[in-house]
Write a protein that holds these residues in place. Structure first.
Motif, PDB file in Angstrom:
ATOM      1  N   ALA A 449      73.114 -38.793 -15.541  1.00  0.00           N
ATOM      2  CA  ALA A 449      73.249 -40.128 -15.704  1.00  0.00           C
ATOM      3  C   ALA A 449      73.381 -40.480 -17.013  1.00  0.00           C
ATOM      4  N   MET A 450      73.850 -41.650 -17.299  1.00  0.00           N
ATOM      5  CA  MET A 450      73.967 -42.308 -18.767  1.00  0.00           C
ATOM      6  C   MET A 450      72.643 -42.650 -19.071  1.00  0.00           C
ATOM      7  N   ASP A 451      71.777 -41.831 -19.427  1.00  0.00           N
ATOM      8  CA  ASP A 451      70.443 -42.019 -19.960  1.00  0.00           C
ATOM      9  C   ASP A 451      70.393 -42.581 -21.356  1.00  0.00           C
ATOM     10  N   GLY A 452      71.126 -42.413 -22.294  1.00  0.00           N
ATOM     11  CA  GLY A 452      71.275 -42.771 -23.579  1.00  0.00           C
ATOM     12  C   GLY A 452      70.258 -41.926 -24.542  1.00  0.00           C
ATOM     13  N   ARG A 453      70.225 -40.521 -24.222  1.00  0.00           N
ATOM     14  CA  ARG A 453      69.498 -39.711 -24.792  1.00  0.00           C
ATOM     15  C   ARG A 453      70.419 -38.760 -25.590  1.00  0.00           C
ATOM     16  N   ARG A 454      69.931 -38.040 -26.421  1.00  0.00           N
ATOM     17  CA  ARG A 454      70.702 -37.122 -27.200  1.00  0.00           C
ATOM     18  C   ARG A 454      69.902 -35.767 -26.826  1.00  0.00           C
ATOM     19  N   ARG A 455      70.866 -34.614 -26.659  1.00  0.00           N
ATOM     20  CA  ARG A 455      70.210 -33.510 -26.354  1.00  0.00           C
ATOM     21  C   ARG A 455      70.637 -32.400 -27.465  1.00  0.00           C
ATOM     22  N   TRP A 456      69.582 -31.611 -27.783  1.00  0.00           N
ATOM     23  CA  TRP A 456      69.726 -30.570 -29.038  1.00  0.00           C
ATOM     24  C   TRP A 456      69.971 -29.310 -28.355  1.00  0.00           C
ATOM     25  N   LEU A 457      71.103 -28.482 -28.683  1.00  0.00           N
ATOM     26  CA  LEU A 457      71.163 -27.170 -28.343  1.00  0.00           C
ATOM     27  C   LEU A 457      71.138 -26.299 -29.525  1.00  0.00           C
ATOM     28  N   ASP A 458      70.162 -25.417 -29.576  1.00  0.00           N
ATOM     29  CA  ASP A 458      69.857 -24.498 -30.873  1.00  0.00           C
ATOM     30  C   ASP A 458      71.183 -23.324 -30.840  1.00  0.00           C
ATOM     31  N   ILE A 459      72.187 -23.418 -31.544  1.00  0.00           N
ATOM     32  CA  ILE A 459      73.119 -22.462 -31.524  1.00  0.00           C
ATOM     33  C   ILE A 459      72.860 -20.772 -31.675  1.00  0.00           C
ATOM     34  N   ARG A 483      79.258 -38.125 -26.935  1.00  0.00           N
ATOM     35  CA  ARG A 483      79.731 -37.637 -28.309  1.00  0.00           C
ATOM     36  C   ARG A 483      78.996 -36.433 -28.420  1.00  0.00           C
ATOM     37  N   LEU A 484      79.856 -35.568 -29.337  1.00  0.00           N
ATOM     38  CA  LEU A 484      79.300 -34.203 -29.588  1.00  0.00           C
ATOM     39  C   LEU A 484      79.368 -34.127 -31.057  1.00  0.00           C
ATOM     40  N   HIS A 485      78.214 -33.399 -31.671  1.00  0.00           N
ATOM     41  CA  HIS A 485      78.047 -33.334 -33.042  1.00  0.00           C
ATOM     42  C   HIS A 485      77.579 -31.772 -33.242  1.00  0.00           C
ATOM     43  N   LEU A 486      78.130 -31.038 -34.400  1.00  0.00           N
ATOM     44  CA  LEU A 486      77.546 -29.937 -34.874  1.00  0.00           C
ATOM     45  C   LEU A 486      76.665 -30.278 -36.233  1.00  0.00           C
ATOM     46  N   TRP A 487      75.519 -29.917 -36.201  1.00  0.00           N
ATOM     47  CA  TRP A 487      74.402 -30.224 -37.166  1.00  0.00           C
ATOM     48  C   TRP A 487      74.050 -28.813 -37.997  1.00  0.00           C
ATOM     49  N   PRO A 488      74.024 -28.873 -39.240  1.00  0.00           N
ATOM     50  CA  PRO A 488      73.410 -27.572 -40.090  1.00  0.00           C
ATOM     51  C   PRO A 488      72.032 -27.531 -39.814  1.00  0.00           C
ATOM     52  N   GLU A 489      71.292 -26.850 -40.639  1.00  0.00           N
ATOM     53  CA  GLU A 489      69.713 -26.435 -40.301  1.00  0.00           C
ATOM     54  C   GLU A 489      68.961 -27.641 -40.427  1.00  0.00           C
ATOM     55  N   LYS A 490      67.668 -27.552 -39.792  1.00  0.00           N
ATOM     56  CA  LYS A 490      66.803 -28.821 -39.452  1.00  0.00           C
ATOM     57  C   LYS A 490      65.245 -28.228 -40.176  1.00  0.00           C
ATOM     58  N   ASN A 491      64.778 -28.924 -40.903  1.00  0.00           N
ATOM     59  CA  ASN A 491      63.443 -28.592 -41.706  1.00  0.00           C
ATOM     60  C   ASN A 491      62.316 -28.928 -40.694  1.00  0.00           C
ATOM     61  N   ARG A 492      61.074 -28.644 -41.038  1.00  0.00           N
ATOM     62  CA  ARG A 492      59.801 -28.886 -40.154  1.00  0.00           C
ATOM     63  C   ARG A 492      59.626 -30.302 -39.958  1.00  0.00           C
ATOM     64  N   THR A 493      60.101 -31.247 -41.016  1.00  0.00           N
ATOM     65  CA  THR A 493      59.862 -32.711 -40.993  1.00  0.00           C
ATOM     66  C   THR A 493      60.775 -33.463 -39.894  1.00  0.00           C
ATOM     67  N   THR A 552      74.703 -31.134 -30.777  1.00  0.00           N
ATOM     68  CA  THR A 552      74.083 -32.146 -29.971  1.00  0.00           C
ATOM     69  C   THR A 552      74.963 -32.872 -29.211  1.00  0.00           C
ATOM     70  N   ILE A 553      74.593 -33.122 -27.698  1.00  0.00           N
ATOM     71  CA  ILE A 553      75.299 -34.093 -26.972  1.00  0.00           C
ATOM     72  C   ILE A 553      74.736 -35.398 -26.587  1.00  0.00           C
ATOM     73  N   SER A 554      75.385 -36.310 -27.076  1.00  0.00           N
ATOM     74  CA  SER A 554      74.698 -37.654 -26.767  1.00  0.00           C
ATOM     75  C   SER A 554      75.435 -38.529 -25.749  1.00  0.00           C
ATOM     76  N   VAL A 555      74.606 -39.122 -25.021  1.00  0.00           N
ATOM     77  CA  VAL A 555      75.158 -39.901 -23.650  1.00  0.00           C
ATOM     78  C   VAL A 555      74.708 -41.235 -23.933  1.00  0.00           C
ATOM     79  N   ALA A 556      75.670 -42.147 -23.683  1.00  0.00           N
ATOM     80  CA  ALA A 556      75.706 -43.515 -23.907  1.00  0.00           C
ATOM     81  C   ALA A 556      74.736 -44.028 -23.046  1.00  0.00           C
ATOM     82  N   PRO A 557      73.973 -45.085 -23.303  1.00  0.00           N
ATOM     83  CA  PRO A 557      73.319 -45.848 -22.423  1.00  0.00           C
ATOM     84  C   PRO A 557      73.782 -46.461 -21.211  1.00  0.00           C
ATOM     85  N   ARG A 558      73.036 -46.600 -20.403  1.00  0.00           N
ATOM     86  CA  ARG A 558      73.760 -47.140 -18.873  1.00  0.00           C
ATOM     87  C   ARG A 558      74.539 -48.575 -18.789  1.00  0.00           C
TER      88      ARG A 558
END
Length: 1115
Positions: A449-459, A483-493, A552-558
């Motif tokens: 569904a178009m739930d308006g969420r962003r899903r993070w996948l650890d490559i 929309r799909l994006h490629l992100w570099p490293e993410k810290n603990r914060t 990340t896979i970002s889905v638009a809101p409904r």
């Protein structure tokens, strides 16, 4: 036993050829599925006045106007200010076929450009080759506009619906008229400008060139126009051909037609070469450097023009054109038949917008640069799907210049980070669009569904253990829905740590658009909707994700995004996978086995989403019926009380609620990619041309990629479709079979000539053909050796070689089918001739008993009167030189009427000679049998029957025309019948080759009056006539010569026939069967020379004999 084997061998050939023909006919007559939408219009055709010349008297020129209101023709012509486009109809086509293209062009001009999408698009590199990455050169940039600046003025030539595909002379005359039409169109714009200038209107730039759009043979006429010496310079710069042959004629049987294609293609090759002097100094650039050609093929459903014929390879360089099938055209994705390509609305709309995009908004004229126009054609026609399977994941980084703020993307200092994005600024989501982040722990991610969420996948985590490839299929539109994006490293914060050289990169624009199947449906009102079919996919390789940690896979809101309503059912399924786990290769033996038993492949749940099927034999040669049935989808059978088995209707319906419909992408080296959405059971075939001259080894294979939901298990079944395979084989190798048929007859005549020269029993044509099929030596000599010679010659000519194994097998099958077709033809003609001779003898026997009756006195007087007419001197002279009279009449017919008419007359002469020889043989056989019977009973035969057979037999029983005086009269007549029957079959094939041209000639004669044919056809046909008249006996002893170093071997008629057979085989493999006419004409010339030498020797012997008698008398 040998006779039984021979009959079995011939019987197998006949049965196999009949079966092949009937199955192929069934496959060709079966209606092809079509998803084309009909185009509607309100046409008006305005005649354009033309000068009084030869071509203009037969043809016409019209201007199309779209609209239901009546208009004033003269006023409309005076207001011409668009871009001229000339439509050229094809074989038997009407000028009114322009209506679909012209009507949609008018609507496209009024409605404006197509709505932009943000899928991956094809574009050009600096070298001019098509690729999937836009280099961003200024000359290849595309200015955005909401409206086209200039409309298209569609003209059409009326070519009287002539069958131009059947005759080369018609093509030449049509080319001359189209050259005149191009000049007349440009002059019409000058006249219109002069009329507007008199009214004081503001004048615009005059068009200097005309865009040519040709259908079928009209496309070849368009190319012939460009290299015509009378065409004005730069008056044609853009050509679009629709299902047009370029490599060779679709029916390559007429010599002049094949010669015309060779000449035009040679001029085009020279046109793209740098002009130099004889000393090698630079003279000028290529003459055709400004000319662009786009060839659009219909695909597998176009049975008249195959994709291989529409190819521009070797004629036009890739920097100045390309060929594309309709199944690969963006927003079309369909294979169409030969006529549907003109009115298929999906294709017509795309072509109309493409031609309107060629117009420069600055001056309202087509862009002058060929690279700019090629880039537009590539962008508008080519889809983002790679044309080669090996480049599917070759997604080179784009040069993205847009910047955008991405929520929660900050550097270590806490400032908002600017990220590279491929979506334009107008397409944005609300600031609170992404409600909550989800962290995916499994290799498979699902969006329902178009739930308006962003899903993070650890490559690094999900792509470990060789699972470094990622694929996503979805029905959401890029930028608008996902929309799909490629992100570099993410810290603990939870903040991003960015190296100086790294930033967030959006890869949404790399999504490839594919055709979606029918919209999902609900099983019951208010129930759950079926899974939506995917409309796009994106594939990322480890090299694409190197240096990035997250995807990340970002889905638009409904709610509606940017004014666009969301789809009724949303889906997206992504997976990290190992491509080696989803590969299956089907060997040639396995494919052949599926003719009787289908091959089943089971895919368990959590299988790789992309499943790669590699076929070792092309699906263009052996189409495969592919079925994808759902076995399981995670639903327990005990709960639903159903059996988990493929094909169960209830089970399949429930699984459609959970799994998206399968999609198949088939890649072919010739025609590109073929996409089959909603694949459950479909015949998969591609329009390739394996095992043919000019093809490479890649054309012998087909790669098929199945996109199947990993949540379900499937049973994939594959089996070869016999009817489709037979029809494809017939379409692909029809020319080879015709060429092999002439070669087989030459080989049979060679064996007959060999028997005549060495005083052996001369076999019949069927027996000689069967002897040539025996293994090992005859079959190796007449079937395998020509194939090896052809491959060797292709290697010397630096031609790309097909797979040797496939080429050899296919060529042998064509050779066997040619023998089978000839067996049917020989048996049919021989039966007719034997029946006619038996009836003739029966009537003669009855006539002897009736001729004393008073009722036949008048008939006897008529015969006596006709005999008196033949007693005149002129009639005796004609009767004494029948060969000269027959040759004269036949040559007059082939020269001044039509080659087929002269060859039909030659066939009648052959039939009469065969009938006479066969009657003599049967009469002599009957008399000898009757004499043996009466001799055995010591009784004299009845005199009246002896008189009857004496009347039938024109010669003494012991007379022989062969070199062996010991042969009986019956044996000699049978041998003459066998040889003349072989000539009858050979020249019947020649008449059949000119048959299509005869159809076109009859149509032209009925409509326009008589017109003479080309010189080449007349000369070659005259040579065939001389072969039939002068070569009625297998003997050219006057031209025999001995090769030094080869004992006991003279070069006689048998060797000449052997060389002719090899010549026909080689050109049959090159898809040029019309070259067999050259071999027949050469044998005619040799027979004529031999006949003249024999006559000269006879006259010399007669003079010497008379001088000897005169000297003896006066002694």
């Amino acid at each position: 036993m040998q006779g039984c084997r021979a009959r079995c061998r011939v019987g197998f050939l006949v049965v196999f050829s009949l079966w092949m023909g009937l199955v192929a006919l069934y496959g060709l007559l079966k209606p092809a599925p079509s998803s084309c939408v009909m185009t509607y219009m309100y046409p008006t055709y305005i005649p354009i006045s033309t000068a009084a010349n030869i071509s203009a008297g037969k043809y016409g020129l019209f201007l199309y106007h779209e609209g239901w209101k009546a208009i004033d023709f003269n006023e409309h012509l005076q207001n011409l200010n668009g871009v001229p486009v000339l439509f050229i109809p094809g074989n038997g086509g009407s000028y009114k076929q322009v209506r679909s293209l012209a009507a949609e062009s008018s609507r496209a001009f009024q409605g404006g450009p197509l709505e932009p999408s943000y899928y991956k698009e094809a574009s050009l590199t600096i070298s001019g080759e098509r690729s999937n990455a836009l280099e961003g050169q200024d000359e290849l940039s595309f200015p955005s506009s909401s409206q086209y600046t200039r409309k298209l003025d569609w003209f059409s030539v009326d070519l009287e619906e002539e069958h131009s595909a059947l005759d080369g002379q018609i093509l030449e005359e049509q080319t001359e008229y189209v050259v005149y039409a191009v000049h007349r169109i440009l002059d019409q714009y000058k006249e219109s400008m002069e009329a507007r200038s008199k009214r004081g209107e503001v004048l615009q730039n005059l068009p200097t060139s005309v865009i040519l759009v040709g259908h079928s043979m009209g496309g070849f006429v368009a190319r012939a126009v460009v290299v015509h010496p009378q065409l004005r310079k730069s008056s044609v710069e853009t050509l679009v051909t629709l299902s047009s042959p370029h490599q060779s004629p679709p029916v390559a049987l007429q010599p002049s037609l094949g010669q015309l294609f060779s000449e035009v293609n040679s001029e085009w090759r020279k046109g793209y070469e740098i002009q130099t002097t004889r000393a090698g100094h630079f003279l000028s650039g290529p003459k055709l450097s400004h000319v662009l050609v786009i060839s659009i093929a219909g695909g597998v459903y176009d049975h008249q023009i195959r994709t291989e014929l529409t190819s521009l390879e070797g004629i036009v360089p890739p920097t100045h054109g390309f060929m594309i099938g309709t199944s690969s055209v963006k927003n079309v994705w369909l294979s169409v038949d030969h006529q549907s390509i003109l009115w298929c609305n999906q294709l017509v709309i795309q072509i109309s917008h493409t031609l309107l995009s060629l117009i420069n908004p600055g001056n309202g004229r087509p862009f002058p640069g060929s690279q700019k126009r090629l880039a537009i054609f590539t962008k508008m026609l080519q889809s983002g799907v790679s044309q080669s399977f090996h480049r599917t994941g070759d997604l080179q980084p784009s040069l993205l210049e847009n910047g955008a703020l991405i929520k929660n993307a900050r550097d270590p200092a806490g400032s908002q980070l600017m990220a590279h994005t491929s979506c334009p600024p107008p397409v944005h989501w609300p600031d609170d669009g992404l409600e909550k982040d989800l962290y995916v722990q499994s290799r498979t991610v699902t969006v329902l569904a178009m739930d308006g969420r962003r899903r993070w996948l650890d490559i690094n985590k999900l792509g470990s253990n060789g699972q470094g490839h990622f694929i996503l299929v979805t029905n959401l539109a890029p930028c608008y829905g996902i929309r799909l994006h490629l992100w570099p490293e993410k810290n603990r914060t939870s903040e991003m740590v960015f190296p100086e050289t790294k930033s967030i990169v959006e890869v949404t624009s790399r999504m490839v658009h594919i055709p979606a199947g029918p919209a999902p449906r609900q099983i019951e009102p208010g129930s759950q909707t079926e899974q939506a079919p995917p409309s796009a996919f994106i594939q990322l390789d480890p090299e694409d994700m190197r240096g990035y940690r997250f995807l990340t896979i970002s889905v638009a809101p409904r709610p509606t995004v940017s004014g666009r309503p969301p789809p009724a059912a949303s889906m997206a399924v992504g997976q990290f996978f190992n491509p080696k786990e989803g590969q299956v290769e089907l060997s040639p033996m396995l494919l052949l086995r599926t003719i009787y038993s289908q091959e089943d492949i089971f895919l368990s749940e959590d299988h790789p989403l992309p499943f790669n099927l590699s076929f070792s034999l092309s699906l263009g040669l052996l189409p495969v019926t592919l079925s994808v049935g759902t076995v399981g989808c995670g639903i327990k059978a005990s709960t639903l009380h159903i059996e988990k088995q493929a094909g169960d209707v209830e089970h399949s319906s429930l699984c459609k609620l959970r799994c998206f419909p399968p999609v198949a992408l088939a890649w072919d080296a010739m025609s590109g990619v073929h996409i089959v959405p909603n694949l459950y059971s479909e015949i998969i075939q591609v329009d390739s041309s394996p095992a043919k001259w000019g093809s490479n080894a890649e054309s012998d294979k087909t790669t098929l990629l199945l996109l199947v939901d990993p949540h379900c298990s499937y049973k994939v079944s594959a089996s070869v479709s016999l009817s489709s395979a037979a029809s494809r084989f017939t379409l692909l190798y029809f020319s080879q079979i015709i060429g092999f048929m002439t070669a087989v007859v030459f080989f049979a005549l060679m064996r007959q000539a060999h028997a005549w020269e060495f005083d052996l029993p001369l076999p019949s044509v069927l027996m000689a053909m069967e002897m040539n099929l025996r293994t090992p030596f005859p079959f190796l000599m007449f079937a395998i050796l020509p194939i090896c010679m052809f491959l060797f010659l292709s290697l010397l000519a630096a031609q790309s070689l097909p797979s040797v194994a496939t080429f050899t097998v296919v060529s042998i099958v064509c050779y066997v089918i040619a023998n089978g077709c000839l067996s049917i033809l020989i048996l049919s003609s021989q039966s007719v001739l034997y029946l006619a001779a038996s009836v003739h003898i029966f009537i003669k026997k009855r006539w002897h008993g009736w001729e004393e009756s008073y009722r036949f006195i008048f008939v006897r007087h008529v015969f006596n009167f006709s005999s008196a007419l033949f007693s005149f001197k002129i009639m005796r002279a004609l009767k004494g030189n029948p060969d000269a009279i027959l040759a004269f009449v036949a040559i007059v017919l082939v020269t001044f009427v039509h080659p087929s008419v002269g060859l039909i007359f030659l066939l009648l002469v052959h039939a009469y000679n065969c009938h006479a020889a066969l009657c003599s043989f049967l009469a002599a056989s009957f008399r000898s049998e009757r004499k043996e019977v009466f001799d055995s009973t010591n009784r004299d035969p009845k005199p009246q029957y002896g008189d009857v057979f004496n009347q039938i037999l024109p010669l003494d029983e012991n007379h022989s025309t062969s070199s062996a005086s010991g042969k009986s009269f019956a044996d000699t007549q049978l041998e003459l019948f066998n040889y003349r029957h072989g000539l009858l079959i050979l020249h019947l094939l020649a008449a059949v080759m000119f048959g299509p041209s005869l159809v076109a000639w009859l149509q032209r004669t009925r409509r326009m009056g008589h017109s003479f044919l080309g010189l080449l056809d007349s000369v070659l046909s005259a040579g065939v006539v001389l072969h039939g008249i002068c070569g009625w006996k297998p003997d050219i002893s006057s031209l025999k010569f001995h090769l030094p170093g080869i004992p006991y071997q003279d070069i006689g008629l048998n060797v000449l026939y052997l060389l002719c057979g090899y010549y026909c085989c080689i050109y049959a493999l090159a898809s040029a069967p019309y070259r067999a006419i050259h071999a027949m004409a050469a044998m005619g010339a040799i027979s004529l020379v031999s006949k003249v030498i024999d006559r000269s020797r006879e006259r010399g012997d007669n003079r010497f004999s008379r001088s000897r008698k005169h000297a003896h008398k006066h002694k």
